[in-house]
Design an enzyme around this catalytic site. Structure first.
Site, short mmCIF file in Angstrom:
data_model
loop_
_atom_site.label_atom_id
_atom_site.label_comp_id
_atom_site.label_asym_id
_atom_site.label_seq_id
_atom_site.Cartn_x
_atom_site.Cartn_y
_atom_site.Cartn_z
N ARG A 166 2.28 -2.06 -11.60
CA ARG A 166 3.56 -1.67 -11.00
C ARG A 166 3.95 -2.53 -9.80
O ARG A 166 5.12 -2.56 -9.41
CB ARG A 166 3.51 -0.17 -10.67
N GLU A 182 -8.82 6.57 -8.06
CA GLU A 182 -8.79 8.04 -8.06
C GLU A 182 -9.36 8.57 -9.37
O GLU A 182 -10.00 9.60 -9.41
CB GLU A 182 -7.32 8.48 -7.89
#
Ligand SMILES: O=P(O)(O)OC[C@H]1O[C@H](OP(=O)(O)OP(=O)(O)O)[C@H](O)[C@@H]1O
Ligand SMILES: Nc1ncnc2[nH]cnc12
Length: 235
Positions: free
Chosen positions: A131, A168
């Site tokens: 991104r 994460e």
């Protein structure tokens, strides 16, 4: 390639060495776009209490002289969709594809970064796959810097340097072409989101290993509830 442990230490030292900053929509229930500066961690990395390390991080609102929040921020925040339990249970996924569907929000996002970095002598914008490849190139073009993609493993055809990091929801690795960045380059790292900060630190390590000076890290979204994770790695 760095080991997991070496990588954790390296990325902590990267945060240690400079104040990384992100301009981001804070996703902790609020929707403020803010300028977050990850302050230099002082003192020994070992034996420093978690709370003390947390207190060494600070955030400054992206606001004007009068303290008002930039009026574009609300629209940017509202354009980002949150998808619960993606890609796995418990993750509140911040989906910037809805921001991209809104040309005004997309332009405002790019403009905020361009306004911050224009005239700051940034010679390279390094975008993190995937991104960071969306927000990095328009910023690079607008400020007159080259764009360097930091890619996931085995995507780049030339000789690469690599950095592993912890996510994460898993582990990953970033690679950069040898020669893309030279000693003396002034680098801006761009990504959509900072969660633990592991990805940004891997990017900073790559750039610094190539001799670049990392000026700042710019992200659209900040997940403050996960910030402590990088401090845990530091302890
Ligand atoms: O601060 P961190 O905990 O390191 O996480 C942030 C990174 O996670 C996301 O990318 P992801 O690894 O999901 O890759 P993708 O963009 O290729 O899906 C995001 O775009 C950041 O690059
Ligand atoms: N919650 C999240 N949403 C989107 N991208 C992420 N990368 C790491 N955590 C994320």
């Amino acid at each position: 390639m760095a080991t997991h442990e070496a990588c954790s230490a390296a990325r902590v030292s990267a945060v240690d060495r400079f104040g990384a900053a992100s301009v981001g929509v804070q996703r902790n229930g609020g929707s403020t776009l803010r300028l977050q500066k990850l302050k230099r961690l002082r003192g020994s990395r070992k034996g420093v209490a978690l709370e003390k390390r947390r207190a060494q991080w600070w955030g400054a609102m992206a606001c004007g002289k009068d303290g008002e929040q930039d009026p574009r921020i609300g629209g940017i925040a509202a354009s980002i969709r949150v998808v619960p339990d993606f890609p796995k249970k418990g993750i509140m996924f911040q989906d910037i594809t809805t921001l991209l569907l809104d040309p005004k929000a997309f332009k405002n996002t790019v403009d905020l970064f361009v306004e911050r970095y224009i005239g700051k002598d940034v010679s390279v914008v390094a975008g993190i796959e995937a991104r960071g490849f969306i927000f990095g190139p328009p910023i690079a073009l607008a400020i007159g810097a080259k764009f360097v993609p930091l890619r996931k493993p085995r995507k780049l055809p030339g000789e690469v340097i690599s950095e592993k990091y912890v996510l994460e929801y898993g582990t990953d690795c970033l690679e950069m072409h040898v020669g893309a960045v030279q000693s003396g380059d002034r680098a801006l790292v761009v990504d959509d989101l900072i969660a633990t900060g592991g990805t940004l630190c891997a990017a900073m390590n790559l750039l610094e290993r190539a001799g670049a000076e990392v000026i700042e890290c710019a992200c659209v979204i900040e997940l403050p509830e996960l910030k402590f994770m990088i401090i845990e790695f530091a302890a």
